[in-house]
Structures are given as C-alpha cells and as structure tokens.
Design an enzyme around this catalytic site. Structure first.
Site, short mmCIF file in Angstrom:
data_model
loop_
_atom_site.label_atom_id
_atom_site.label_comp_id
_atom_site.label_asym_id
_atom_site.label_seq_id
_atom_site.Cartn_x
_atom_site.Cartn_y
_atom_site.Cartn_z
CB CYS A 2 -0.96 0.05 1.18
SG CYS A 2 -2.10 -1.35 1.29
NE ARG A 27 4.65 1.50 -0.03
CZ ARG A 27 5.59 1.19 0.84
NH1 ARG A 27 6.86 1.38 0.53
NH2 ARG A 27 5.28 0.70 2.02
CD1 TRP A 75 -0.65 -6.07 -3.36
CD2 TRP A 75 -0.84 -6.66 -1.20
NE1 TRP A 75 -0.38 -7.41 -3.26
CE2 TRP A 75 -0.48 -7.81 -1.95
CE3 TRP A 75 -1.01 -6.78 0.18
CZ2 TRP A 75 -0.30 -9.05 -1.37
CZ3 TRP A 75 -0.83 -8.03 0.76
CH2 TRP A 75 -0.48 -9.14 -0.01
CG ASN A 101 1.09 0.31 4.45
OD1 ASN A 101 0.65 -0.81 4.23
ND2 ASN A 101 2.35 0.66 4.20
N GLY A 102 -0.96 -1.39 6.66
CA GLY A 102 -0.69 -2.33 7.73
C GLY A 102 -1.87 -3.27 7.93
CD GLU A 490 16.29 -13.33 -8.08
OE1 GLU A 490 15.89 -12.22 -8.46
OE2 GLU A 490 15.86 -13.89 -7.04
CE LYS A 494 12.92 -11.00 -10.05
NZ LYS A 494 13.51 -11.50 -8.86
CD GLU A 497 9.35 -11.77 -8.27
OE1 GLU A 497 9.26 -11.28 -7.15
OE2 GLU A 497 10.31 -11.57 -9.04
CG HIS A 513 18.15 -37.29 -6.65
ND1 HIS A 513 18.42 -38.56 -6.17
CD2 HIS A 513 19.36 -36.76 -6.98
CE1 HIS A 513 19.73 -38.77 -6.19
NE2 HIS A 513 20.32 -37.70 -6.69
CE LYS A 612 11.29 -3.10 -5.41
NZ LYS A 612 11.99 -4.04 -6.29
#
Length: 617
Positions: A2, A27, A75, A101-102, A490, A494, A497, A513, A612
């Site tokens: 947010c 955000r 968000w 926010n929270g 990583e 990416k 995402e 395996h 973010k």
C-alpha cells in the site's frame, strides 16, 4: 504494501496526491482514493477500484479542490478490491477521513463491539474500524481545540489495536491539519516551503522536496503547511533527524525505457560499481566495509554467520553463503526471515547475523533482526534505502547505493546485494585463509564486472528471440550448481513473478531425484552452466534432458561453442572468477523473464497480486 501520501499547503492538493500515488503504485494497485478538504471545510472523497488512471478519470469528472488532503493506493489484505474497500475511510460521522497501511489483527473484535454500539460499516476492511475508533474518540473528547482533539483521539485509539499501522488522519473541524503515526509500517515526513508532506515512501515526494524525516515506530507527527511536531504516541518527546534524499526525481523516472524493470536491468553496470566504489583496498588485497562498526578483532572472533532475507534477498544470501564459506571458511547458513522469527535456532555467542532487504522495511526481515537482537546477537543490515527502519535499528551494516528500485521484480538489488556480500567474504577471507594473490585477482575481476554486464546487455535482442520462441511454454525448469544454484532459484522466481507460469529452480544434480519427471517437449530447461569446476557435470545433466526430448537454453561462458551442438539455444557470458559468475549469469535470466512476460502481454512492473515493499505479514 500500500502507498500513502498526504499534503498540506497552498497548492492544489489533488495533482500532488495523484502524482505521488502514481509514484507509489508499485506498492499496490488494486484500488486508490483521496480525500480533500474543500474551502467550506467539507471532505471531498473520491475512490475507485483498479489502477490510479481510474481515479484520475473520476477526478476529471468530479473535481475536488483544496490545499489539504490524504490519498492511498491499495494492495488488498482484508476485503477484495472494490470502490467500497478503497481508502480513505470515514468514521461514523463522516467528518473524519483516514488512510492506513498495515494490518489490524484484532479488527473483528473491535468491529463487533462498535456494531453493538450502532456503528455501521461500508467496507470489509480492517482499516475502516480504525477510522471509526478515532472518530468515536474525537466525538467523546473533552478537548476544545479541534487539532488537540484529533491528536488526543489518535493517541487514545492506537493502544486499542493489535498489529501494524502507518496512518494519516484528517478532520473537517481541523482544517489544514494532518496527524500521522506509525508502528511497523513506514511513514516519512517531507518538509517544504509553505507546504509539508507525509508518505509511506520518500519516492512519492522526491519531486517536491529533498528534506525528509523518517519516522520511527510509535512516532506521531502533526503537520501544518508551515509547521510540524514529532512526538511519541504516548505524548513524550521524540527525537528525529532531517535527512537529505539520496536520489532525484529524474532517477525515479523510466526515461526512454518502456518499463522500470528493463531500466533497472540496464542500470546494473552502474549499480554494481556503486556497491563496490571506494570499498576495494588494493594494497591489502581486501575490502573496506566501515559501516559494519566492528573492529578487526571482533570480525576475527566470528565463528558463524547467519544471513536472513525474503524472496530475491534470500537468493542473494544463498550466494553469500557460498562466497563466505569459500573465501573465509566461516560456517554460514541462510534463514528465510519469516521462518527465523518464529524458530528457536541455537546461535552461539560468536554468531554474527545479517539481514538483507532492499527497502529496509520488509516486515519479516525487520522482525528477524529484532529477534536476533533480543537474543543478544549483533545484527547488521544490508539495505538500499537510507533512513529505513532496518538501517536505523541495526547494529551496523552496509548500504547498496543502487538508487531507487521501482520495478516490483527485484533486479539490480540482487546484484548489489551479491556485490556487497562478495566484499564481506573477501574482507573476512583476508583475515583468515585468503592469500594476497587470490585477493588481488578477485578485486581485479570484480572491477571488470560492470563492463562485462554491459556486454551481456548488448545481447538483449538475441535473448528476446529466445523468449518469444517459448512463449507457449506452460512452465520452465532452471538448473544450476554450486554458486549458480541460487541463481537458478532467482531465475525461476523472476519468471514466476512477472509471467505467471510455473517455474522451478533446482540444483542441477537433483534432476534425477524426481525433477526429471517434469521434463517434456513443452517444458524448456534453462541451464546456468559457466565453464567452472562442475561444467562437465552440468553437460552430462543437460544430455539427460535432451535424451528425453526436453528443449534446453544454456547460459555458459564465451568459447564453450560445443554446447551449440547440444542445446537448443545458447547465451554467452564473459569469463570471470567462478565465485563471481552469479553477477553475470543472472543478467540473461532477468532479460529472459522480462522479454517472455512482455511477449505474453503481462504488465511486468505491476504483476498481479504482488507489490514491492512487503510491510504486512
């Protein structure tokens, strides 16, 4: 998560708030809204679900004029994205507006109690409950001065909530006056001339001021156009420092690039150089990290290192684990920050803890830092954002100096974190077993990394063609060994995402395996296999995939032309020291995921369900 921005001054608030929201959209972008106090001291509320462009259209149709306002881009946590659930929220009287926010963890208990008293709620959010609490306290306050009354109402309400908050509140009876407070969610004050700002991120206000106060937990700020005060929520005096913002508004713009992510990928030659600039000591074949605030003897006494991070930061930490154990021979382990905070791992007194976070506000990483400190350990931060909570509360550490990272999918922060961890490994290694000769070679090779990244970036069109070739792939496998096992993780992150396909990263030797069951003609495997100590092993594993008709994209060192006869596609990276290869091999993975997502029509800067800075648990 947010984004919040508040403004009080002589200018029209709406354009400033909209511009700030646009800069904060990374955000959260489920919905947005603003509340502006007009000339008649009435709150004008505008809220729309979807992107900020929808709010801009709403304001064009129904303008809101005034020089004092608050705004929010959301968000979603409690309640789905909708006009009703968008912030700001009003209290029962409709005269108070609040952005938050929270997460209010006990909101349902509070809501049930308020409903018994006749309160009616218009949304499913936890934040509206806080607006009602503060509004009720305002109405019941015996203070006669409206501004003092609003402050008293905020002070009376916040102890009743459990969870985290970054809030800004305004009331019709207190025109030109904003009250903000924080606990666990960032809030920064921007100081201007005849105008002041509040925001959850300094990036929202950097085009208006370079003077900022990063509030600490339990700080409460009162803001007018020409004045401000910072106190503790309990009413006690609070210390604060006015800081200069490190970057300019231009640095936070996309410039000629179509997306922030691509811009930040191409900024890595500079950001890597900034991470080691002034920190290489040639005559000692070592590195300088003065921010650690540890003497050589204290560093020499470290017997064990724990690295904590989330997401991309945890992958950088894994590279750091390989680097430190290889160069310094210190036992090192990586803890996912969200797990570390709830586990009870045995840590002896000579354990040094590092927490990694681009924003310096990641809630799980912040909690891991505090848990380590609570147990008496020295905890150091590796962060990018100056003035962030981790930067302030840690016992020392190192800044990345990589500039603003706006794209939700982290790119340059990964390579900057790996660079700083490389410096740490060299520093610790030179105190133990690392020779002068090897130390000097590493410094030489590290200095060459930015130019070598530039060379890889020149292959963007080649990588784009490879990405488009596999546009219909339902998933991808990413495989690497040793230093490039974390790079594989990583690369997979990416791809997940920003393109929304299933992608998984693995140690290449784990293929047989169980993972080999996923190999098919439709699922490409990306091998990160520079010509290193396990190159031949990787070739054998690649052959196993080809034997089962799996398409292969190989990322390897220049000169390894034999792979062109085996792999379907090859991307070359320049040669460097084996332990530095992640700084190069990750670049093609970033470009591959970027071009793949763009080809599939995805919004790479605002991927679905993501934001973010993760500031809620």
């Amino acid at each position: 998560m947010c984004g919040i921005i508040g403004y009080v001054g002589k200018a029209s608030a709406a354009p400033i708030l909209l511009d700030g929201l646009k800069r904060l959209e990374y955000r959260g972008y489920d919905s947005s809204g603003l509340a502006i106090l007009d000339s008649d001291s009435h709150i004008q509320l505008r809220k729309k679900s979807g992107r900020i462009a929808n709010l801009r259209e709403e304001l064009s149709a129904h303008p809101a004029e005034g020089g004092c306002g608050i705004s929010h881009t959301r968000w979603a946590t409690h309640g789905q994205p909708s006009d009703e659930n968008a912030h700001p929220h009003r209290d029962r009287s409709g005269r108070l507006a609040l952005v938050h926010n929270g997460v209010i963890e006990n909101y349902q208990v509070l809501k049930d109690r308020l409903e018994l008293d006749g309160h009616q709620f218009l949304s499913q959010t936890d934040s509206e409950v806080l607006a009602h609490l503060i509004g009720l306290a305002f109405d019941n306050s015996k203070e006669t001065d409206p501004e003092k009354r609003l402050v008293a109402a905020v002070r009376a309400s916040l102890p009743k909530v459990s969870g985290t908050y970054g809030i800004v509140a305004m009331h019709e009876e207190a025109p030109g006056f904003l009250v903000g407070a924080r606990l666990g969610s960032p809030l920064v004050v921007g100081l201007g001339k005849g105008e002041n700002f509040l925001a959850s991120d300094v990036g929202a206000i950097v085009s208006h001021t370079a003077d900022a106060i990063y509030l600490q937990d339990r700080d409460l700020v009162c803001l007018k156009a020409d004045d401000f005060t910072v106190e503790n929520v309990d009413g006690d005096a609070a210390s604060y420092e006015v800081s200069k913002v490190e970057y300019t508004a231009e640095e936070a713009e996309m410039g000629e690039f179509p997306h922030y992510m691509l811009k930040e990928i191409f900024e890595q030659p500079s950001s890597i150089q900034n991470a080691f600039r002034g920190r290489l000591i040639d005559d000692e074949a070592s590195a300088l990290l003065g921010g650690l605030q540890l003497t050589p003897r204290e560093l020499r006494d470290v017997d064990r290192i724990v690295l904590c991070g989330c997401g991309t930061a945890s992958h950088a930490a894994m590279v750091g684990e390989y680097l430190i154990e290889h160069l310094a021979r210190i036992p090192t382990e990586v803890e996912t920050a969200s797990e570390f905070r709830y586990r009870n791992p045995p840590l002896d007194k000579n354990t040094l803890v590092f927490v990694l976070s681009q924003s310096g506000e990641t809630i799980d990483t912040l909690a891991a830092m505090r848990e380590g400190q609570r147990k008496g350990h020295r905890v150091l931060g590796i962060v990018n954002t100056v003035g962030s909570t981790i930067a302030r509360e840690s016992d020392g550490g190192s800044y990345l100096h990589s500039g603003p990272e706006i794209g939700v999918a982290a790119t340059k922060s990964f390579t900057s974190q790996v660079t700083v961890l490389t410096l740490l490994a060299i520093l610790l290694g030179r105190m133990r077993h690392l020779s002068v000769d090897y130390g000097n070679r590493l410094l030489h090779d590290l200095r060459e990394i930015p130019a070598k990244v530039e060379k890889i970036l020149q292959q963007t069109e080649h990588i784009k063609k490879i990405a488009e070739k596999y546009i219909d792939a339902p998933g991808m496998l990413f495989l690497g060994r040793q230093f490039n096992y974390p790079t594989a993780l990583e690369g997979a992150l990416k791809m997940k995402e920003i393109s929304y396909i299933f992608a998984s990263g693995h140690a290449a030797a784990e293929l047989k395996h169980g993972i080999i069951a996923l190999v098919s003609e439709e699922v490409p495997s990306v091998f990160i296999m520079p010509r290193d100590s396990v190159y031949e092993k990787n070739v054998s594993t690649l052959e196993e995939v080809k034997a089962r008709k799996g398409p292969v994209i190989a990322i390897t060192t220049e000169g390894s032309t034999e792979l062109e006869r085996i792999a379907d596609d090859v991307i070359y990276i320049p040669e460097t020291a084996e332990c530095l290869t992640p700084l190069l091999s990750v670049i093609p993975l970033q470009l591959l995921s970027y071009h793949f997502a763009v080809a599939r029509g995805c919004d790479v800067d605002k991927p679905r369900n993501l934001a973010k800075s993760v500031t809620v648990e």
